[in-house]
Design a protein around this motif. Structure first.
Motif, PDB file in Angstrom:
ATOM      1  N   PRO A 164       0.849  -1.200   0.000  1.00 47.91           N
ATOM      2  CA  PRO A 164       0.000   0.000   0.000  1.00 47.91           C
ATOM      3  C   PRO A 164       0.885   1.252   0.000  1.00 47.91           C
ATOM      4  CG  PRO A 164      -0.807  -1.604   1.594  1.00 47.91           C
ATOM      5  CD  PRO A 164       0.525  -2.110   1.125  1.00 47.91           C
ATOM      6  N   PHE A 165       0.464   2.281  -0.700  1.00 48.01           N
ATOM      7  CA  PHE A 165       1.316   3.474  -0.818  1.00 48.01           C
ATOM      8  C   PHE A 165       0.484   4.747  -0.921  1.00 48.01           C
ATOM      9  CE2 PHE A 165       0.275   2.229  -5.096  1.00 48.01           C
ATOM     10  CZ  PHE A 165       0.203   3.394  -5.834  1.00 48.01           C
ATOM     11  N   LEU A 166       1.162   5.844  -0.646  1.00 48.08           N
ATOM     12  CA  LEU A 166       0.599   7.184  -0.801  1.00 48.08           C
ATOM     13  C   LEU A 166       1.188   7.795  -2.068  1.00 48.08           C
ATOM     14  CD1 LEU A 166      -0.859   9.768   0.545  1.00 48.08           C
ATOM     15  CD2 LEU A 166       1.448  10.344   1.327  1.00 48.08           C
ATOM     16  N   CYS A 167       0.395   8.565  -2.786  1.00 51.40           N
ATOM     17  CA  CYS A 167       0.926   9.276  -3.962  1.00 51.40           C
ATOM     18  C   CYS A 167       0.994  10.768  -3.649  1.00 51.40           C
ATOM     19  CB  CYS A 167       0.064   9.055  -5.195  1.00 51.40           C
ATOM     20  SG  CYS A 167       0.607  10.065  -6.601  1.00 51.40           S
ATOM     21  N   ALA A 168       2.134  11.374  -3.990  1.00 51.68           N
ATOM     22  CA  ALA A 168       2.312  12.822  -3.826  1.00 51.68           C
ATOM     23  C   ALA A 168       2.618  13.438  -5.189  1.00 51.68           C
ATOM     24  CB  ALA A 168       3.455  13.104  -2.845  1.00 51.68           C
ATOM     25  N   GLN A 169       1.681  14.218  -5.686  1.00 49.33           N
ATOM     26  CA  GLN A 169       1.887  14.934  -6.951  1.00 49.33           C
ATOM     27  C   GLN A 169       2.281  16.364  -6.605  1.00 49.33           C
ATOM     28  OE1 GLN A 169      -0.746  17.333  -8.376  1.00 49.33           O
ATOM     29  NE2 GLN A 169       0.726  17.880  -9.964  1.00 49.33           N
ATOM     30  N   LEU A 170       3.552  16.690  -6.843  1.00 43.74           N
ATOM     31  CA  LEU A 170       4.120  17.961  -6.393  1.00 43.74           C
ATOM     32  C   LEU A 170       4.583  18.770  -7.602  1.00 43.74           C
ATOM     33  CD1 LEU A 170       6.282  16.431  -3.521  1.00 43.74           C
ATOM     34  CD2 LEU A 170       3.958  17.379  -3.347  1.00 43.74           C
ATOM     35  N   GLU A 220       0.249   9.106 -13.688  1.00 44.25           N
ATOM     36  CA  GLU A 220      -1.135   9.365 -13.286  1.00 44.25           C
ATOM     37  C   GLU A 220      -1.860   8.052 -12.986  1.00 44.25           C
ATOM     38  OE1 GLU A 220      -3.407  11.898 -15.812  1.00 44.25           O
ATOM     39  OE2 GLU A 220      -1.969  13.558 -15.755  1.00 44.25           O
ATOM     40  N   THR A 221      -1.578   7.032 -13.788  1.00 45.77           N
ATOM     41  CA  THR A 221      -2.196   5.723 -13.557  1.00 45.77           C
ATOM     42  C   THR A 221      -1.782   5.161 -12.196  1.00 45.77           C
ATOM     43  OG1 THR A 221      -2.213   5.261 -15.937  1.00 45.77           O
ATOM     44  CG2 THR A 221      -2.432   3.381 -14.454  1.00 45.77           C
ATOM     45  N   VAL A 222      -0.485   5.222 -11.895  1.00 47.69           N
ATOM     46  CA  VAL A 222       0.004   4.732 -10.605  1.00 47.69           C
ATOM     47  C   VAL A 222      -0.637   5.521  -9.464  1.00 47.69           C
ATOM     48  CG1 VAL A 222       2.048   4.491  -9.128  1.00 47.69           C
ATOM     49  CG2 VAL A 222       2.196   3.921 -11.567  1.00 47.69           C
ATOM     50  N   ALA A 276      -3.331   4.740  -5.561  1.00 44.82           N
ATOM     51  CA  ALA A 276      -2.692   4.891  -4.249  1.00 44.82           C
ATOM     52  C   ALA A 276      -3.701   4.621  -3.139  1.00 44.82           C
ATOM     53  CB  ALA A 276      -2.105   6.293  -4.116  1.00 44.82           C
ATOM     54  N   SER A 277      -3.557   3.479  -2.479  1.00 45.33           N
ATOM     55  CA  SER A 277      -4.549   3.063  -1.481  1.00 45.33           C
ATOM     56  C   SER A 277      -4.435   3.840  -0.170  1.00 45.33           C
ATOM     57  CB  SER A 277      -4.414   1.562  -1.213  1.00 45.33           C
ATOM     58  OG  SER A 277      -3.088   1.250  -0.808  1.00 45.33           O
ATOM     59  N   LEU A 278      -3.263   4.456   0.102  1.00 46.29           N
ATOM     60  CA  LEU A 278      -3.107   5.260   1.321  1.00 46.29           C
ATOM     61  C   LEU A 278      -3.515   6.720   1.113  1.00 46.29           C
ATOM     62  CD1 LEU A 278       0.266   3.958   2.824  1.00 46.29           C
ATOM     63  CD2 LEU A 278      -2.083   3.273   3.387  1.00 46.29           C
ATOM     64  N   GLY A 279      -3.937   7.038  -0.099  1.00 44.65           N
ATOM     65  CA  GLY A 279      -4.419   8.394  -0.358  1.00 44.65           C
ATOM     66  C   GLY A 279      -3.576   9.134  -1.390  1.00 44.65           C
ATOM     67  N   PHE A 280      -4.054  10.301  -1.721  1.00 39.59           N
ATOM     68  CA  PHE A 280      -3.413  11.112  -2.753  1.00 39.59           C
ATOM     69  C   PHE A 280      -3.316  12.562  -2.278  1.00 39.59           C
ATOM     70  CE2 PHE A 280      -4.310  14.046  -6.375  1.00 39.59           C
ATOM     71  CZ  PHE A 280      -3.063  13.965  -6.991  1.00 39.59           C
ATOM     72  N   ILE A 281      -2.127  13.149  -2.423  1.00 40.11           N
ATOM     73  CA  ILE A 281      -1.912  14.563  -2.140  1.00 40.11           C
ATOM     74  C   ILE A 281      -1.491  15.240  -3.438  1.00 40.11           C
ATOM     75  CG2 ILE A 281      -0.472  16.246  -0.940  1.00 40.11           C
ATOM     76  CD1 ILE A 281      -2.496  14.971   0.850  1.00 40.11           C
ATOM     77  N   GLY A 282      -2.311  16.148  -3.914  1.00 37.99           N
ATOM     78  CA  GLY A 282      -2.025  16.833  -5.170  1.00 37.99           C
ATOM     79  C   GLY A 282      -1.769  18.306  -4.949  1.00 37.99           C
ATOM     80  N   ILE A 335      -6.071  13.027 -11.807  1.00 40.51           N
ATOM     81  CA  ILE A 335      -5.808  11.856 -10.962  1.00 40.51           C
ATOM     82  C   ILE A 335      -6.994  11.572 -10.048  1.00 40.51           C
ATOM     83  CG2 ILE A 335      -4.351  10.985  -9.087  1.00 40.51           C
ATOM     84  CD1 ILE A 335      -2.024  12.534 -10.404  1.00 40.51           C
ATOM     85  N   GLU A 336      -7.571  12.605  -9.497  1.00 47.45           N
ATOM     86  CA  GLU A 336      -8.742  12.414  -8.630  1.00 47.45           C
ATOM     87  C   GLU A 336      -9.908  11.805  -9.407  1.00 47.45           C
ATOM     88  OE1 GLU A 336      -9.209  16.349  -7.172  1.00 47.45           O
ATOM     89  OE2 GLU A 336      -7.748  16.118  -5.546  1.00 47.45           O
ATOM     90  N   LEU A 337     -10.066  12.217 -10.667  1.00 41.16           N
ATOM     91  CA  LEU A 337     -11.123  11.648 -11.499  1.00 41.16           C
ATOM     92  C   LEU A 337     -10.830  10.187 -11.810  1.00 41.16           C
ATOM     93  CD1 LEU A 337     -13.748  12.573 -12.933  1.00 41.16           C
ATOM     94  CD2 LEU A 337     -12.373  12.977 -14.983  1.00 41.16           C
ATOM     95  N   MET A 338      -9.567   9.870 -12.081  1.00 42.78           N
ATOM     96  CA  MET A 338      -9.179   8.490 -12.347  1.00 42.78           C
ATOM     97  C   MET A 338      -9.367   7.619 -11.106  1.00 42.78           C
ATOM     98  SD  MET A 338      -5.704   8.969 -14.607  1.00 42.78           S
ATOM     99  CE  MET A 338      -5.384   7.220 -14.707  1.00 42.78           C
ATOM    100  N   SER A 339      -9.113   8.181  -9.940  1.00 38.69           N
ATOM    101  CA  SER A 339      -9.300   7.419  -8.692  1.00 38.69           C
ATOM    102  C   SER A 339     -10.765   7.042  -8.509  1.00 38.69           C
ATOM    103  CB  SER A 339      -8.830   8.250  -7.498  1.00 38.69           C
ATOM    104  OG  SER A 339      -7.456   8.529  -7.581  1.00 38.69           O
TER     105      SER A 339
END
Length: 543
Positions: free
Chosen positions: A381-387, A508-510, A514-520, A530-534
């Motif tokens: 499980p991982f978190l995604c950070a789009q910075l 964006e696919t990866v 992200a099951s631990l959440g997404f920070i954009g 990414i939020e729409l893809m989620s």
């Protein structure tokens, strides 16, 4: 005794010229002897004078012969140059004439017979800015094509900063004709450089096949039909197709039954469809007094039904090609910048289409690459950070961007076990510049955090890029005039010479998984995508 003029008695050749010496005066000398000397001098002068005349004649003859030879040589060279130039013009013009009737139709400002004979009606538009802006416009173009029952011309993906619209809220944008022509020029630049990648090569539109009224054509095929040139000429940019682009851009006006250029843009128009309003009413958003006074803005924005304005019984209906400028829109001050079509109660077909295009996934080759990276590389499980830290307004908001990430990680740490938190990072900040930033701190704290990120030249990315180009989804969207053999020819002659950069789409696919959440990054269209893809994409059930 009168002073006698002294004759020349000696001449000699020295340093490429003649030198003459005069005889002394007879005054004070023996007159007979002096006369004799003078006479001798005259004879000498006559002799040398005679030789001098012969020399002059010789030089004159030589000069005349040289002049005649030079003039003859110049004439021969001029004839040879003229022959070669005429040969070049003949070969160029004959090949272009044979392969193209477009050059004659430009002058008469008529559609090429090749495109007229199809009996189809097309919709062209001018995308711009970054990929996610272009994707948003692509969805709007599908909607407009569906409403107006036109075949959509699918464009390539443009370079990020190749064409910019401007600012609709400030009423400072490129005119529709200008942006259409700029996009046309950039499309052929992509073809010339071997970097052409169709939007349909990246975005999967196979779900639209269920709508019989929705048809599409690849821009390369459309250019072949519109300009009347052969396939190799379109894809190699063999001919100068600027005039063909000017015609499509509408820079010289509309052409009866051929082209209708839509020159209404976000400064004057908000397009609607069957919303029950009176057509032409004022929009809520208008230029404020400051804009009117300081910038002398005089535009008035009106809400107009796109079907009534450009559909049946309109001037545009009979045109083979309907050419929009930008189709970008966004919510703004209780309205929309350009297109305000959200609910259509009276047209079930368009309502269904709008739901279908809300999320258009990437093609399977890209989705598979993202899934493979999650399963084989991250494996937890991982978190995604789009910075987004370097581009435009975002370079001034590092503190806020990193603060949101820190707060999210602090929240996860409260419930974490002893294993480090896996973080997938997608950022425009090069890894070499992470030191001294919050990203550098995360890398250093390897006991609590484990960072993952992709690079353009990673094997997984390159392999996926090769698969995308091998399939060539875009060129499958040809035309009713094209059979399988013609499509194979298009693939051979119009395939990109360089692998496309698909790193962003895999990232964006990866992130969408992200099951631990997404920070954009706030305000980034990448974060919105990414939020729409989620919500709808590959891992929507998991999320």
């Amino acid at each position: 005794m009168a002073h006698l003029k002294r004759p020349i008695i000696e001449a000699r050749w020295q340093n490429d010229t003649w030198h003459w010496r005069s005889a002394p005066s007879c005054s004070g000398f023996d007159i007979p002897s002096c006369r004799e000397a003078q006479n001798g001098g005259r004879e000498a002068m006559n002799v040398f004078g005679s030789n001098r005349s012969k020399i002059k004649q010789w030089y004159a003859k030589k000069s005349n012969s040289q002049f005649r030879f030079s003039r003859f040589s110049l004439s021969v060279l001029a004839l040879l140059f003229s022959f070669l130039f005429l040969l070049y013009l003949f070969s160029s013009s004959s090949s272009s004439f044979i392969s193209s009737t477009a050059f004659s139709t430009y002058d008469s400002r008529q559609c090429n017979s090749r495109i007229l004979d199809l009996g189809e009606r097309f919709l062209f538009y001018a995308p711009h800015s970054g990929f996610n802006n272009q994707l948003s416009e692509f969805k709007n173009a599908i909607l407009m094509a569906g409403i107006l029952n036109r075949t959509l011309v699918i464009p390539p993906i443009l370079d990020h900063h190749a064409v910019a619209l401007g600012s609709c809220p400030k009423f400072r944008v490129l005119d529709p004709g200008e942006i259409r022509f700029s996009v046309w020029e950039h499309m052929f630049e992509l073809l010339r450089d071997g970097r052409y990648v169709s939007m349909a090569d990246i975005v999967d539109i196979s779900s639209l096949a269920s709508y019989t009224s929705i048809k599409a054509i690849d821009f390369r095929t459309f250019a072949y039909l519109w300009c009347g040139v052969d396939l190799e000429s379109v894809c190699s940019n063999e001919f100068n197709l600027k005039q063909c682009g000017r015609l499509l851009a509408g820079l010289d006006g509309n052409v009866d039954k051929c082209l209708h250029a839509v020159d209404e843009d976000c400064r004057t128009t908000v397009w609607t469809y069957q919303n029950g309003e009176v057509d032409g009413v004022l929009d809520l958003f208008q230029p404020n007094e400051q804009l009117k006074k300081k910038k002398k803005v005089t535009y008035v924005r009106r809400r107009r039904d796109v079907y009534r304005t450009l559909g049946p019984d309109s001037e545009a209906e009979s045109a083979t090609v309907l050419a929009f400028g930008s189709l970008f829109t966004a919510p703004y001050k209780s309205s929309e910048l350009y297109i305000d079509i959200h609910e259509v109660r009276g047209d079930q077909r368009i309502s269904s289409l709008m739901k279908n295009i809300e999320h258009l996934p990437f093609v399977p080759e890209i989705l598979s690459a993202g899934k493979e990276y999650i399963d084989k590389i991250i494996k937890a499980p991982f978190l995604c950070a789009q910075l987004r830290l370097l581009d435009g307004q975002f370079k001034n908001h590092w503190k806020a961007t990193f603060l949101a990430l820190k707060q999210k990680l602090d929240s996860i740490l409260q419930n974490a076990n002893e294993q480090p938190i896996h973080i997938f990072v997608m950022t425009d900040l090069p890894e070499s510049n992470w030191t001294g930033s919050y990203l550098g701190d995360l890398v250093s704290d390897s006991n609590r955090f484990k960072l993952f990120f992709l690079k353009e030249h990673d094997e997984l990315v390159v392999r996926a890029s090769e698969k995308v180009m091998a399939v060539g989804h875009g060129l499958r969207l040809a035309s009713s005039a094209f059979g399988p053999g013609r499509i194979r020819d298009m693939k051979k002659k119009c395939a990109a010479e360089k692998l496309p950069d698909i790193l962003l789409y895999i990232e964006e696919t990866v992130c969408s998984c992200a099951s631990l959440g997404f920070i954009g990054t706030a305000g980034s269209t990448i974060a919105e995508s990414i939020e729409l893809m989620s919500k709808y994409g590959l891992c929507s059930g998991q999320n």
